[in-house]
Design an enzyme around this catalytic site. Structure first.
Site, PDB file in Angstrom:
ATOM      1  N   PRO A  88      46.837  31.677  34.989  1.00  0.00           N
ATOM      2  CA  PRO A  88      46.286  33.081  35.880  1.00  0.00           C
ATOM      3  C   PRO A  88      46.685  34.315  34.837  1.00  0.00           C
ATOM      4  O   PRO A  88      46.014  35.225  34.920  1.00  0.00           O
ATOM      5  CB  PRO A  88      45.420  32.892  36.980  1.00  0.00           C
ATOM      6  CG  PRO A  88      45.742  31.598  37.501  1.00  0.00           C
ATOM      7  CD  PRO A  88      46.648  31.268  35.764  1.00  0.00           C
ATOM      8  N   GLU A 115      51.051  24.167  41.507  1.00  0.00           N
ATOM      9  CA  GLU A 115      51.271  25.403  41.990  1.00  0.00           C
ATOM     10  C   GLU A 115      51.362  26.238  40.702  1.00  0.00           C
ATOM     11  O   GLU A 115      51.724  27.371  40.256  1.00  0.00           O
ATOM     12  CB  GLU A 115      51.969  25.062  42.490  1.00  0.00           C
ATOM     13  CG  GLU A 115      51.831  25.376  44.314  1.00  0.00           C
ATOM     14  CD  GLU A 115      50.623  26.190  44.845  1.00  0.00           C
ATOM     15  OE1 GLU A 115      50.390  27.011  44.534  1.00  0.00           O
ATOM     16  OE2 GLU A 115      49.569  25.362  45.315  1.00  0.00           O
ATOM     17  N   ARG A 153      35.976  25.469  16.253  1.00  0.00           N
ATOM     18  CA  ARG A 153      34.594  26.040  15.197  1.00  0.00           C
ATOM     19  C   ARG A 153      34.954  27.320  14.148  1.00  0.00           C
ATOM     20  O   ARG A 153      34.171  27.766  13.646  1.00  0.00           O
ATOM     21  CB  ARG A 153      34.278  26.543  16.335  1.00  0.00           C
ATOM     22  CG  ARG A 153      33.945  27.635  17.249  1.00  0.00           C
ATOM     23  CD  ARG A 153      33.174  27.914  17.982  1.00  0.00           C
ATOM     24  NE  ARG A 153      31.427  28.474  17.875  1.00  0.00           N
ATOM     25  CZ  ARG A 153      31.556  29.621  17.537  1.00  0.00           C
ATOM     26  NH1 ARG A 153      32.617  30.388  17.486  1.00  0.00           N
ATOM     27  NH2 ARG A 153      29.578  29.180  16.777  1.00  0.00           N
ATOM     28  N   ASP A 168      28.090  35.764  15.628  1.00  0.00           N
ATOM     29  CA  ASP A 168      28.106  35.709  16.450  1.00  0.00           C
ATOM     30  C   ASP A 168      28.743  36.551  17.431  1.00  0.00           C
ATOM     31  O   ASP A 168      29.741  37.910  16.795  1.00  0.00           O
ATOM     32  CB  ASP A 168      29.889  34.578  17.134  1.00  0.00           C
ATOM     33  CG  ASP A 168      29.793  33.029  16.168  1.00  0.00           C
ATOM     34  OD1 ASP A 168      28.730  32.477  16.735  1.00  0.00           O
ATOM     35  OD2 ASP A 168      30.935  32.379  16.301  1.00  0.00           O
TER      36      ASP A 168
HETATM   37  C1  4H3 Z   1      44.756  28.484  33.689  1.00  0.00           C
HETATM   38  C2  4H3 Z   1      45.399  27.570  34.471  1.00  0.00           C
HETATM   39  C3  4H3 Z   1      43.520  29.461  35.462  1.00  0.00           C
HETATM   40  C4  4H3 Z   1      43.686  29.557  34.253  1.00  0.00           C
HETATM   41  C5  4H3 Z   1      45.093  27.608  35.958  1.00  0.00           C
HETATM   42  C6  4H3 Z   1      42.646  31.022  33.868  1.00  0.00           C
HETATM   43  C7  4H3 Z   1      47.062  25.268  37.983  1.00  0.00           C
HETATM   44  C8  4H3 Z   1      47.821  26.649  35.924  1.00  0.00           C
HETATM   45  C9  4H3 Z   1      48.259  25.726  38.107  1.00  0.00           C
HETATM   46  C10 4H3 Z   1      46.906  25.968  36.311  1.00  0.00           C
HETATM   47  C11 4H3 Z   1      48.679  26.324  37.004  1.00  0.00           C
HETATM   48  C12 4H3 Z   1      47.851  26.888  39.091  1.00  0.00           C
HETATM   49  N1  4H3 Z   1      44.018  28.368  36.503  1.00  0.00           N
HETATM   50  N2  4H3 Z   1      42.448  31.561  34.458  1.00  0.00           N
HETATM   51  N3  4H3 Z   1      45.979  26.357  36.913  1.00  0.00           N
HETATM   52  O1  4H3 Z   1      42.948  30.109  32.475  1.00  0.00           O
HETATM   53  O2  4H3 Z   1      49.478  24.974  36.935  1.00  0.00           O
HETATM   54  O3  4H3 Z   1      47.969  28.172  38.362  1.00  0.00           O
END
Ligand code: 4H3
Length: 246
Positions: A88, A115, A153, A168
């Site tokens: 994230p 985590e 793609r 696209d």
């Molecule tokens: C990517 C991975 C959201 C995204 C994710 C995204 C599980 C990464 C764990 C995995 C870590 C917690 N969540 N938004 N989760 O691209 O290993 O962050």
């Protein structure tokens, strides 16, 4: 192109990658997905891949050694295989990133669980952290599938010429116009007359107008970067004026 995917769930990718356009590209050998089972790089009899976080707190953290071994085993002597981690906290994955990645010969996609992964692995081995959107998922695997599909793609030969990526949304910088097929009348709703006219100049203009209209309504920020013709800009000004009049 080869996508190496490091995961504790290598079987996760089996069924999705057998379907549709990407399944066909894999069968044809244009792209290859190599699931790498992280557990084969562990060194204890429990095949441990996680441990408790230093500093305490909830959840587990992926230990660095198996990930380092897995990455090194894929890289071999090569120094030019980018390693991507899904997080994230990554930079937003979008069409521009996808089209850059589509030029690479191989990618290593690292899928975290729990985590996340020990920061030292990220510092030493990860070239790019990518996020597929502002939400958390339980593992990087769905994000890897999204990347494989979006990048795959764009690779020449994956889409047939009738499914070209050139028109696209995001390749053109704006959203796509609506699509219609048979029947002409469905639940009392008719296909827009212009699409039946056979006048391809008019049809092209109508589609462009709808694209600009829907982009203005749903993703106005895309218009700032889009490549617009003088005719497009005139259209856009008219649409904005109409919107203000209401
Ligand atoms: C990517 C991975 C959201 C995204 C994710 C995204 C599980 C990464 C764990 C995995 C870590 C917690 N969540 N938004 N989760 O691209 O290993 O962050």
């Amino acid at each position: 192109m080869i996508f190496h995917v490091i995961s504790i769930f290598p079987g996760y990718f089996d069924s999705p990658l057998r379907q549709g356009v990407i399944g066909r590209a894999i069968n044809k050998g244009i792209i290859k997905v190599n699931p790498v089972d992280l557990r084969t790089f562990t060194s204890d009899r429990h095949k441990t891949t996680d441990d408790r976080p230093y500093g305490g707190g909830a959840g587990m953290v992926m230990i660095p050694q198996p990930i380092a071994k897995a990455i090194l085993s894929v890289k071999g002597e090569r120094n030019d295989v980018p390693v991507i981690l899904f997080s994230p906290a990554g930079i937003p994955f979008n069409h521009v990133v996808a089209s850059h990645l589509a030029r690479k010969k191989e990618l290593i996609l690292l899928c975290g669980r729990y985590e996340g992964v020990d920061q030292r692995v990220i510092e030493r081995f990860v070239d790019m952290e990518l996020s597929i959107g502002d939400y958390v998922i339980t593992g990087g695997e769905p994000a890897a599938l999204v990347l494989i599909d979006a990048v795959g793609r764009l690779i020449p030969g994956v889409l047939g010429c009738n499914e070209s990526a050139d028109n696209d949304s995001f390749a053109t910088g704006i959203l796509e116009h609506p699509h219609y097929t048979r029947p002409r009348r469905f639940m009392g709703m008719d296909v827009p007359e212009v699409l039946l006219s056979g006048d391809h100049k008019k049809i092209g203009e109508w589609r462009r107008k709808k694209s600009i209209e829907i982009t203005l309504r749903r993703r106005p920020e895309l218009l700032d970067k889009a490549c617009l013709s003088p005719a497009d800009i005139k259209l856009l000004d008219e649409l904005k004026r109409d919107a203000e009049a209401k």
